[in-house]
Design a protein around this motif. Structure first.
Motif, PDB file in Angstrom:
ATOM      1  N   SER A  72       1.773  13.086  75.926  1.00 36.70           N
ATOM      2  CA  SER A  72       1.146  12.935  74.611  1.00 36.70           C
ATOM      3  C   SER A  72       1.003  14.279  73.911  1.00 36.70           C
ATOM      4  O   SER A  72       0.885  15.331  74.540  1.00 36.70           O
ATOM      5  CB  SER A  72      -0.213  12.253  74.738  1.00 36.70           C
ATOM      6  OG  SER A  72      -1.097  13.041  75.508  1.00 36.70           O
ATOM      7  N   VAL A  73       1.004  14.226  72.589  1.00 39.03           N
ATOM      8  CA  VAL A  73       0.955  15.440  71.770  1.00 39.03           C
ATOM      9  C   VAL A  73      -0.460  16.020  71.769  1.00 39.03           C
ATOM     10  O   VAL A  73      -1.427  15.331  71.447  1.00 39.03           O
ATOM     11  CB  VAL A  73       1.407  15.135  70.328  1.00 39.03           C
ATOM     12  CG1 VAL A  73       1.227  16.355  69.436  1.00 39.03           C
ATOM     13  CG2 VAL A  73       2.861  14.665  70.320  1.00 39.03           C
ATOM     14  N   ASP A  74      -0.557  17.305  72.116  1.00 45.26           N
ATOM     15  CA  ASP A  74      -1.837  18.019  72.085  1.00 45.26           C
ATOM     16  C   ASP A  74      -1.992  18.843  70.819  1.00 45.26           C
ATOM     17  O   ASP A  74      -3.109  19.051  70.335  1.00 45.26           O
ATOM     18  CB  ASP A  74      -1.936  18.977  73.280  1.00 45.26           C
ATOM     19  CG  ASP A  74      -1.837  18.270  74.613  1.00 45.26           C
ATOM     20  OD1 ASP A  74      -2.736  17.459  74.909  1.00 45.26           O
ATOM     21  OD2 ASP A  74      -0.859  18.517  75.351  1.00 45.26           O
ATOM     22  N   VAL A  75      -0.886  19.371  70.311  1.00 40.60           N
ATOM     23  CA  VAL A  75      -0.892  20.231  69.120  1.00 40.60           C
ATOM     24  C   VAL A  75       0.103  19.665  68.123  1.00 40.60           C
ATOM     25  O   VAL A  75       1.302  19.596  68.411  1.00 40.60           O
ATOM     26  CB  VAL A  75      -0.511  21.688  69.473  1.00 40.60           C
ATOM     27  CG1 VAL A  75      -0.487  22.545  68.204  1.00 40.60           C
ATOM     28  CG2 VAL A  75      -1.446  22.271  70.517  1.00 40.60           C
ATOM     29  N   LEU A  76      -0.399  19.256  66.969  1.00 39.19           N
ATOM     30  CA  LEU A  76       0.462  18.753  65.903  1.00 39.19           C
ATOM     31  C   LEU A  76       0.430  19.746  64.750  1.00 39.19           C
ATOM     32  O   LEU A  76      -0.644  20.080  64.243  1.00 39.19           O
ATOM     33  CB  LEU A  76      -0.032  17.390  65.407  1.00 39.19           C
ATOM     34  CG  LEU A  76       0.613  16.871  64.110  1.00 39.19           C
ATOM     35  CD1 LEU A  76       2.098  16.590  64.305  1.00 39.19           C
ATOM     36  CD2 LEU A  76      -0.119  15.619  63.608  1.00 39.19           C
ATOM     37  N   VAL A  77       1.603  20.201  64.349  1.00 39.82           N
ATOM     38  CA  VAL A  77       1.712  21.065  63.171  1.00 39.82           C
ATOM     39  C   VAL A  77       2.486  20.295  62.104  1.00 39.82           C
ATOM     40  O   VAL A  77       3.687  20.054  62.249  1.00 39.82           O
ATOM     41  CB  VAL A  77       2.405  22.396  63.497  1.00 39.82           C
ATOM     42  CG1 VAL A  77       2.484  23.260  62.227  1.00 39.82           C
ATOM     43  CG2 VAL A  77       1.665  23.142  64.597  1.00 39.82           C
ATOM     44  N   ASN A  78       1.772  19.892  61.057  1.00 37.89           N
ATOM     45  CA  ASN A  78       2.388  19.164  59.950  1.00 37.89           C
ATOM     46  C   ASN A  78       2.954  20.177  58.960  1.00 37.89           C
ATOM     47  O   ASN A  78       2.269  20.634  58.035  1.00 37.89           O
ATOM     48  CB  ASN A  78       1.347  18.270  59.276  1.00 37.89           C
ATOM     49  CG  ASN A  78       0.995  17.054  60.100  1.00 37.89           C
ATOM     50  OD1 ASN A  78       1.877  16.322  60.561  1.00 37.89           O
ATOM     51  ND2 ASN A  78      -0.289  16.828  60.311  1.00 37.89           N
ATOM     52  N   ASN A  79       4.217  20.518  59.187  1.00 34.50           N
ATOM     53  CA  ASN A  79       4.871  21.550  58.394  1.00 34.50           C
ATOM     54  C   ASN A  79       5.941  21.000  57.458  1.00 34.50           C
ATOM     55  O   ASN A  79       6.298  21.658  56.487  1.00 34.50           O
ATOM     56  CB  ASN A  79       5.503  22.592  59.337  1.00 34.50           C
ATOM     57  CG  ASN A  79       6.401  23.562  58.603  1.00 34.50           C
ATOM     58  OD1 ASN A  79       5.937  24.445  57.905  1.00 34.50           O
ATOM     59  ND2 ASN A  79       7.713  23.385  58.752  1.00 34.50           N
ATOM     60  N   ALA A  80       6.445  19.812  57.717  1.00 39.56           N
ATOM     61  CA  ALA A  80       7.522  19.256  56.893  1.00 39.56           C
ATOM     62  C   ALA A  80       7.095  19.214  55.431  1.00 39.56           C
ATOM     63  O   ALA A  80       5.964  18.840  55.103  1.00 39.56           O
ATOM     64  CB  ALA A  80       7.890  17.857  57.373  1.00 39.56           C
ATOM     65  N   GLY A  81       8.006  19.601  54.556  1.00 37.85           N
ATOM     66  CA  GLY A  81       7.647  19.590  53.149  1.00 37.85           C
ATOM     67  C   GLY A  81       8.857  19.708  52.256  1.00 37.85           C
ATOM     68  O   GLY A  81       9.965  20.032  52.698  1.00 37.85           O
ATOM     69  N   THR A  82       8.628  19.454  50.985  1.00 39.79           N
ATOM     70  CA  THR A  82       9.667  19.601  49.978  1.00 39.79           C
ATOM     71  C   THR A  82       9.056  20.280  48.764  1.00 39.79           C
ATOM     72  O   THR A  82       7.846  20.166  48.525  1.00 39.79           O
ATOM     73  CB  THR A  82      10.263  18.235  49.581  1.00 39.79           C
ATOM     74  OG1 THR A  82      11.347  18.432  48.679  1.00 39.79           O
ATOM     75  CG2 THR A  82       9.234  17.321  48.936  1.00 39.79           C
ATOM     76  N   GLY A  83       9.877  20.980  48.009  1.00 38.57           N
ATOM     77  CA  GLY A  83       9.359  21.702  46.862  1.00 38.57           C
ATOM     78  C   GLY A  83      10.408  21.950  45.802  1.00 38.57           C
ATOM     79  O   GLY A  83      10.766  23.096  45.537  1.00 38.57           O
ATOM     80  N   ASN A  84      10.893  20.887  45.200  1.00 41.13           N
ATOM     81  CA  ASN A  84      11.849  21.039  44.108  1.00 41.13           C
ATOM     82  C   ASN A  84      11.126  21.410  42.818  1.00 41.13           C
ATOM     83  O   ASN A  84      10.089  20.832  42.493  1.00 41.13           O
ATOM     84  CB  ASN A  84      12.638  19.741  43.893  1.00 41.13           C
ATOM     85  CG  ASN A  84      13.538  19.433  45.075  1.00 41.13           C
ATOM     86  OD1 ASN A  84      14.116  20.330  45.682  1.00 41.13           O
ATOM     87  ND2 ASN A  84      13.649  18.158  45.417  1.00 41.13           N
ATOM     88  N   VAL A  85      11.681  22.362  42.092  1.00 41.05           N
ATOM     89  CA  VAL A  85      11.023  22.889  40.900  1.00 41.05           C
ATOM     90  C   VAL A  85      11.260  21.964  39.701  1.00 41.05           C
ATOM     91  O   VAL A  85      12.402  21.643  39.359  1.00 41.05           O
ATOM     92  CB  VAL A  85      11.540  24.311  40.583  1.00 41.05           C
ATOM     93  CG1 VAL A  85      10.891  24.838  39.300  1.00 41.05           C
ATOM     94  CG2 VAL A  85      11.273  25.248  41.747  1.00 41.05           C
TER      95      VAL A  85
END
Length: 248
Positions: free
Chosen positions: A88-101
């Motif tokens: 099981s996941v102990d550390v979750l880093v929510n890094n996914a992202g998008t950034g269109n101008v």
């Protein structure tokens, strides 16, 4: 002198959007601290494999897992795969992202919805998926990658501002509800960072406008993520990493 870097031996970490830039730096840092790391990607299979190879060459454990983290079914499949491989996941880093101008005259409803789905809804879906196991263990760390745009004008557009401001609200809401169960939830808010997405920053000559006189490095963001992962008394906070662009 004591070593204050966290020991993540026997911990499992999941980094969404971990194939490049800040996500890559975070995945490498978590692995160096001892965690087994699942490197999530959506399209960049080769880059994700490169991150896994770098971790394995350094003696760590990692694997790449494809998922569109804005889609609930993909998130469930991903979490099942990570649990089956590493536990099981102990550390979750929510890094996914998008950034269109987009400016306010060209921003469409579809782009607004897509940005909130990728930057905000994904963090909700992934957090909901890992929290039951964290609460059962009475230990967990969730780190959300926000942005200086959450509290400032930003350069990308109002859709991006809204998604990152919402992410910080999500952070505080979860933190308040799981703190007594050994789970911390924090946000790290990078300012101008020198990644492949830094084109608009460089075009606007942002580096010369910063007190430090340069763009930040992805590794400098990863260092702050490790700091909050290693500290059980910090929760519900947004930690700015912005070269002095804002002191709030």
């Amino acid at each position: 002198m004591p070593d204050h870097s966290p020991s993540l031996n026997d911990r499992v970490a999941l980094v969404t959007g971990g194939s490049r830039g800040i996500g890559r730096a975070i995945a490498l840092a978590l692995a160096a601290a001892g965690a087994a790391v699942a490197v999530n990607y959506r399209q960049r299979e080769r880059e994700a494999a490169d991150v896994v190879a770098a971790i394995e060459q350094a003696g760590g454990r990692a694997f790449a897992v494809r998922a569109d983290v804005s889609v609930a079914a993909d998130v469930k499949t991903m979490i099942d795969e990570v649990t089956g491989r590493f536990g099981s996941v102990d550390v979750l880093v929510n890094n996914a992202g998008t950034g269109n101008v987009f400016d306010i005259d060209t921003l469409t409803e579809d782009e607004f919805d897509r940005t909130l789905a990728v930057n905000l809804k994904s963090a909700f879906l992934c957090t909901q998926a890992v929290l039951p196991a964290m609460r059962a263990k009475r230990w967990g760390r969730v780190v959300n990658l926000s942005s200086a745009a959450a509290r400032g004008p930003g350069l990308i557009g109002v859709h991006y501002n809204a998604s990152k401001a919402g992410l910080e609200g999500l952070t505080r809401g979860y933190a308040a509800r799981v703190a007594r169960e050994g789970v911390t939830v924090n946000a790290v808010a990078p300012g101008p960072i020198d990644t492949e997405m830094a084109g608009p920053l460089k075009a606007a000559n942002i580096a010369n406008k910063l007190p430090v006189g340069r763009l930040g490095e992805a590794d400098e963001v990863a260092e702050v993520v490790l700091m909050v992962v290693g500290n059980a008394f910090i929760t519900g906070q947004t930690i700015p990493v912005n070269g002095g662009v804002s002191f709030i």
